[in-house]
Design an enzyme around this catalytic site. Structure first.
Site, PDB file in Angstrom:
ATOM      1  N   LYS A 228      20.154  28.316   8.750  1.00  0.00           N
ATOM      2  CA  LYS A 228      19.333  28.479   7.562  1.00  0.00           C
ATOM      3  C   LYS A 228      18.445  27.245   7.387  1.00  0.00           C
ATOM      4  O   LYS A 228      18.939  26.109   7.395  1.00  0.00           O
ATOM      5  CB  LYS A 228      20.211  28.654   6.334  1.00  0.00           C
ATOM      6  CG  LYS A 228      21.009  29.953   6.334  1.00  0.00           C
ATOM      7  CD  LYS A 228      20.124  31.170   6.173  1.00  0.00           C
ATOM      8  CE  LYS A 228      20.923  32.434   5.990  1.00  0.00           C
ATOM      9  NZ  LYS A 228      20.066  33.625   5.792  1.00  0.00           N
ATOM     10  N   ASP A 255      16.338  30.925  10.336  1.00  0.00           N
ATOM     11  CA  ASP A 255      16.093  31.837   9.221  1.00  0.00           C
ATOM     12  C   ASP A 255      15.620  31.025   8.023  1.00  0.00           C
ATOM     13  O   ASP A 255      16.398  30.299   7.404  1.00  0.00           O
ATOM     14  CB  ASP A 255      17.371  32.610   8.867  1.00  0.00           C
ATOM     15  CG  ASP A 255      17.120  33.664   7.798  1.00  0.00           C
ATOM     16  OD1 ASP A 255      15.953  33.826   7.383  1.00  0.00           O
ATOM     17  OD2 ASP A 255      18.085  34.328   7.381  1.00  0.00           O
ATOM     18  N   GLU A 283      13.224  33.987  11.812  1.00  0.00           N
ATOM     19  CA  GLU A 283      13.348  35.062  10.842  1.00  0.00           C
ATOM     20  C   GLU A 283      12.683  34.688   9.516  1.00  0.00           C
ATOM     21  O   GLU A 283      12.901  33.601   8.984  1.00  0.00           O
ATOM     22  CB  GLU A 283      14.843  35.353  10.625  1.00  0.00           C
ATOM     23  CG  GLU A 283      15.137  36.610   9.861  1.00  0.00           C
ATOM     24  CD  GLU A 283      16.633  36.839   9.713  1.00  0.00           C
ATOM     25  OE1 GLU A 283      17.002  37.671   8.874  1.00  0.00           O
ATOM     26  OE2 GLU A 283      17.430  36.171  10.407  1.00  0.00           O
ATOM     27  N   ASP A 312      12.312  40.194   7.525  1.00  0.00           N
ATOM     28  CA  ASP A 312      13.525  40.556   6.790  1.00  0.00           C
ATOM     29  C   ASP A 312      13.150  40.930   5.357  1.00  0.00           C
ATOM     30  O   ASP A 312      12.981  42.100   5.024  1.00  0.00           O
ATOM     31  CB  ASP A 312      14.529  39.412   6.823  1.00  0.00           C
ATOM     32  CG  ASP A 312      15.813  39.709   6.057  1.00  0.00           C
ATOM     33  OD1 ASP A 312      15.973  40.846   5.560  1.00  0.00           O
ATOM     34  OD2 ASP A 312      16.659  38.814   5.938  1.00  0.00           O
ATOM     35  N   LYS A 336      18.903  45.847   6.966  1.00  0.00           N
ATOM     36  CA  LYS A 336      20.028  45.558   6.084  1.00  0.00           C
ATOM     37  C   LYS A 336      20.232  46.754   5.166  1.00  0.00           C
ATOM     38  O   LYS A 336      19.301  47.173   4.463  1.00  0.00           O
ATOM     39  CB  LYS A 336      19.770  44.289   5.264  1.00  0.00           C
ATOM     40  CG  LYS A 336      19.797  43.002   6.083  1.00  0.00           C
ATOM     41  CD  LYS A 336      19.545  41.789   5.208  1.00  0.00           C
ATOM     42  CE  LYS A 336      19.631  40.500   6.025  1.00  0.00           C
ATOM     43  NZ  LYS A 336      19.253  39.309   5.219  1.00  0.00           N
TER      44      LYS A 336
END
Length: 433
Positions: A228, A255, A283, A312, A336
């Site tokens: 992250k 991400d 991402e 995303d 997701k």
């Protein structure tokens, strides 16, 4: 339309029939006066086993009739082992909603609505209210096909505003039906594989904490780390340096959770290139509505460094997916269920594959209820380039019984029917709505 009731048992027929239903030992029809004589009509089996199994699910939606006698949503609260910080939020505990559905034949299905207000539109109180409304509808609704019931769920829980709760209710219904016909979900969704191998996430932490986590995950067998980033560019680079020292051969996914501006995202790739590091995926580098920024980064990342970029947060609907595909805004779409619902996810998977766009499967911060369902779906359909189903490993306790078997990064789906996971309902807080 011929219907198969949820209390059915079936005997072999001569009409074309998907393989997964041939595995059911005995099925007996139950007739109702308001239906014509009952026959199960399934789509012809194609040459491809995966295609045949997918047709089986689609056929089941039109031929399998269900009657829900009980349905309820309850708060599902689980502490995290450590705070989970990303560019857009910090989480100290899971505050999701568990959904339980029981059919008249006694089959039970379980689902989970993951709640992460920075990504999902719902918070937990709102999700509980929405789940209660959907559950009341299910119990009051007369006998109908699975497809018709799922359509009603979509009507009462429409769009991204209710996507997470819709996903939880859809999971529970599909799980209940899979339990009725005695088949695991991975077979229902295509039968390509009975396992997946996931990455594992390192949240935004100090370089020393990141190195400690990376060393632990290395020993556990994880070869892909999802890092992250997006709050502080220089700190992100230092964390990467620290991780490389203890896990030099790992693959990286970055991400940013919308955290960078376009130029910052490119600068990160420049700095990593100087370090000799090439992520396998970048991402959501910019804000979900920064379509031009996403397109620009995707072009530069691929052309200059060979790095794929995933959408995303930018993909929250079929319209978003079509915009990404038509505009060539990203190379990968992250599926997701909490963003899209189960049926919405299947629609996007279909259009992405037809367009040659790679797929990733991920989740919010979830227990093994929702993550197991997503894992079954990915394993059954096959063809996902990136698997990011790790958040149950970040919880301080596991409230879920049964379900998949985890060995390091490998999830094996050995359960004989449904997704195999359940809660002890008496231990889950009942909430009056």
């Amino acid at each position: 339309m011929a219907l198969l009731h949820s209390s059915f048992l079936y005997s072999p027929m001569t009409s074309p029939f998907p393989d997964f239903l041939r595995q059911i030992p005995t099925l007996r029809f139950r007739e109702y006066n308001h239906h014509p004589p009952l026959f199960l009509r399934c789509s012809a089996v194609s040459a491809s086993r995966s295609r045949a199994m997918t047709l089986g699910f689609e056929s089941l939606k039109e031929t399998f009739s269900i009657d829900v006698v009980r349905a309820e949503g309850r708060a599902l609260d689980v502490p995290l082992a450590a705070p989970f910080t990303i560019a857009s939020s910090r989480l100290d505990a899971v505050g999701n909603v568990a959904v339980r559905v029981e059919l008249r034949n006694g089959s039970v299905g379980w689902g989970e609505a993951p709640v992460l207000p920075s990504v999902t539109a719902e918070d937990q109180p709102g999700a509980l209210r929405a789940a209660a409304e959907a559950c009341r509808m299910l119990v009051s609704r007369p006998l109908a096909t699975l497809g018709a019931v799922l359509a009603d769920v979509g009507d009462i829980l429409p769009g991204h505003e209710f996507a997470s709760v819709r996903a939880g209710v859809e999971m529970a219904l599909i799980d209940a039906v899979a339990n009725s016909i005695r088949i695991p979900l991975w077979k229902l969704f295509g039968g390509v594989s009975d396992s997946v191998t996931t990455d594992i996430t390192i949240p935004i932490v100090s370089p020393s904490e990141a190195a400690e986590l990376a060393a632990k995950y290395y020993k556990q067998g994880f070869s892909t780390l999802k890092l992250k980033v997006g709050k502080n560019l220089n700190s992100d680079v230092e964390v990467l340096r620290a991780i490389r020292l203890v896990h030099p051969d790992c693959s990286f996914i970055l991400d940013a959770n919308e955290g960078y501006k376009s130029q910052q995202a490119i600068e990160v790739l420049d700095k990593l290139h100087e370090m000799g590091v090439t992520p396998i995926l970048f991402e959501q580098p910019v804000h979900r509505d920064d379509w031009e920024g996403l397109r620009h980064i995707s072009h530069v990342a691929k052309e200059k460094y060979g790095v794929a970029v995933a959408a995303d947060e930018s993909c929250r609907s079929l319209n978003d997916a079509e915009k990404i595909i038509q505009g060539r805004l990203a190379h990968v779409i992250n599926i997701k269920l909490a963003k899209l619902g189960v049926l919405g996810a299947l629609d996007i998977i279909d259009v992405a594959r037809k367009a040659g766009i790679a797929l990733m499967i991920g989740g919010m911060v979830e227990t093994r209820l929702a993550m197991g369902f997503a894992g079954h779906l990915a394993a059954g359909l096959g063809g996902f380039s990136f698997i990011d189903l790790d958040t149950p490993l970040l919880l301080s306790e596991d409230p879920v019984f049964g379900g998949y078997e985890a060995s390091g990064p490998v999830y094996k789906f050995t359960n004989p029917r449904g997704h195999g996971a359940f809660l002890h309902w008496d231990n889950t807080a009942s909430t009056d709505i």
